[in-house]
Design a protein around this motif. Structure first.
Motif, PDB file in Angstrom:
ATOM      1  N   VAL A  68       2.176   1.798  -3.455  1.00  0.00           N
ATOM      2  CA  VAL A  68       1.127   2.331  -4.324  1.00  0.00           C
ATOM      3  C   VAL A  68       0.966   3.833  -4.084  1.00  0.00           C
ATOM      4  O   VAL A  68       0.854   4.637  -5.040  1.00  0.00           O
ATOM      5  N   GLU A  85       0.834  -1.207   0.000  1.00  0.00           N
ATOM      6  CA  GLU A  85       0.000   0.000   0.000  1.00  0.00           C
ATOM      7  C   GLU A  85       0.875   1.267   0.000  1.00  0.00           C
ATOM      8  O   GLU A  85       0.560   2.264  -0.666  1.00  0.00           O
ATOM      9  N   GLN A  95       1.586   6.771  -6.765  1.00  0.00           N
ATOM     10  CA  GLN A  95       0.502   7.693  -7.097  1.00  0.00           C
ATOM     11  C   GLN A  95       0.976   9.148  -6.972  1.00  0.00           C
ATOM     12  O   GLN A  95       0.641  10.014  -7.801  1.00  0.00           O
ATOM     13  N   GLN A 143       0.863   1.219 -11.816  1.00  0.00           N
ATOM     14  CA  GLN A 143       0.131  -0.008 -12.164  1.00  0.00           C
ATOM     15  C   GLN A 143       0.822  -1.235 -11.574  1.00  0.00           C
ATOM     16  O   GLN A 143       0.170  -2.156 -11.074  1.00  0.00           O
ATOM     17  N   LYS A 192       0.173  -1.393  -7.838  1.00  0.00           N
ATOM     18  CA  LYS A 192      -1.196  -1.868  -7.546  1.00  0.00           C
ATOM     19  C   LYS A 192      -1.299  -3.390  -7.722  1.00  0.00           C
ATOM     20  O   LYS A 192      -1.990  -4.069  -6.954  1.00  0.00           O
TER      21      LYS A 192
END
Length: 390
Positions: free
Chosen positions: A119, A116, A123, A151, A154
């Motif tokens: 990610v 997480e 982002q 991507q 994720k």
């Protein structure tokens, strides 16, 4: 004096003649009594429709017999049930001590937290690169690279979540629950035993015995006779026309619930020459148990059956005979043929007698073929009722 002696000599012959006449009368009376026919009970046989019963050895099984096996390796931490206990679906049976699966869950949770964070970082990079590209400060290639990185991050997060789900599933296998309602069988392993998915013996077996299957077999000839007795265009129609069957337990007592034949194997076993059949019985009191032995009693209808008491027959060189009485009271020793199946204390005659014939009921041990008797006819209904009650 001489006159008295002469009178005495004349009296003696007269007495002898009288005595001789008396003895002759007694002999004639005795001979007349001996010539009188002796009385014997007789019964007129009747033809009637009846059901014969034949017993087939059977093995009982619950409608579900589920082996409970561990899916993970570990030590039995606790046993929550005892042998013979009644359990419900979803009830906890065993717990297995397997700390490695708890560790896998913790590791998977940590991997998710890391994924997480990755990610979120990817982002942020995309969010920072996008306005710079729009102002032509940096090339669009940098934005594409940042989006591909996001991507990828994720995907790594999704994989970490999947690993957590697998770890939780494996951890759940350490708590073993009953898959069905039923009764617990034997428990070969005790607390502390090491078990695994490859263990030879299951932890236990849960048998659903709310209904019980009774498996039995018929040979080829019995199966043909059985099939001819019931009408139907196909097997399914014949099964519907088969009457209820009963169950005789191993102690000889009859089970309270009647059952129904629901299945006939379409193949005859070439080794045994028999076909397997299955009857189903309700078991509300849980009296019947898987693995028990019993006998399935199947009724066989017979139309216009000629029934005679077994005690009215004579066995001679493997054959059956009865004394048939004609209208003049003369008896004839007559050979008969009977079915293998019996009706209680009666034989079913297939040849040698017809409805209305009169036979000597009993007491004929000293009777000879062609002898004259005095028939004492007994009502057939009372004779049959008396023998059936025994």
């Amino acid at each position: 004096m001489k006159t008295k002696v002469q009178s005495l000599y004349l009296l003696i012959p007269a007495l002898l003649i009288i005595s001789s006449c008396g003895n002759n009368d007694q002999k004639k009376a005795g001979a007349g009594a001996a010539d009188q026919p002796q009385a014997y009970p007789v019964v007129a046989v009747t033809a009637q429709s009846t059901d014969l019963e034949i017993d087939y050895p059977a093995t009982l099984e619950g409608i579900q017999n589920v082996d409970i096996r561990p899916k993970v390796d570990g030590f039995i931490e606790r046993i929550y049930v005892d042998e013979g206990a009644t359990v419900k679906k979803g009830q906890l049976l065993f717990s297995i001590n397997a700390p490695q699966y708890e560790q896998l869950v913790r590791t998977a949770n940590a991997a998710i937290s890391s994924a997480e964070a990755d990610v979120n970082g990817a982002q942020l990079q995309v969010n920072k690169t996008k306005p710079l590209v729009e102002k032509d400060i940096i090339s669009k290639y940098d934005l594409d690279a940042a989006q591909l990185t996001l991507q990828s991050r994720k995907a790594a997060l999704a994989q970490a979540r999947a690993e957590l789900a697998n770890a939780r599933v494996n951890l759940s296998y350490t708590r073993i629950e009953s898959p069905v309602d039923g009764v617990i069988g034997s428990i070969p392993y005790k607390t502390g035993s090491l078990v695994s998915a490859t263990s030879v013996q299951p932890l236990t077996t849960v048998s659903n015995i709310s209904r019980v299957y009774a498996y039995f077999s018929m040979n080829e000839k019995q199966l043909l006779d059985f099939s001819r007795n019931y009408k139907g265009a196909n097997l399914a129609a014949q099964l519907k026309n088969i009457p209820a069957v009963s169950l005789v337990l191993s102690d000889g007592t009859a089970y309270a619930e009647n059952g129904k034949i629901e299945s006939i194997n379409g193949l005859i076993n070439t080794n045994t020459g028999s076909a397997s059949m299955r009857a189903t019985f309700k078991n509300p009191s849980l009296l019947l148990r898987s693995g028990a032995s019993a006998s399935v009693r199947v009724p066989q209808p017979v139309e216009n059956a000629v029934l005679i008491p077994q005690k009215s027959t004579i066995d001679l060189q493997g054959k059956k005979f009865v004394y048939v009485v004609d209208a003049k009271g003369t008896v004839k020793n007559t050979e008969i043929e009977i079915m293998e199946l019996t009706k209680g204390n009666f034989y079913v005659v297939t040849k040698g007698l017809k409805a209305g014939d009169k036979i000597v009921l009993e007491g004929f041990q000293s009777l000879k073929d062609g002898a004259q008797i005095k028939p004492e006819e007994k009502p057939a209904d009372s004779v049959y009722a008396e023998l059936q009650s025994k």
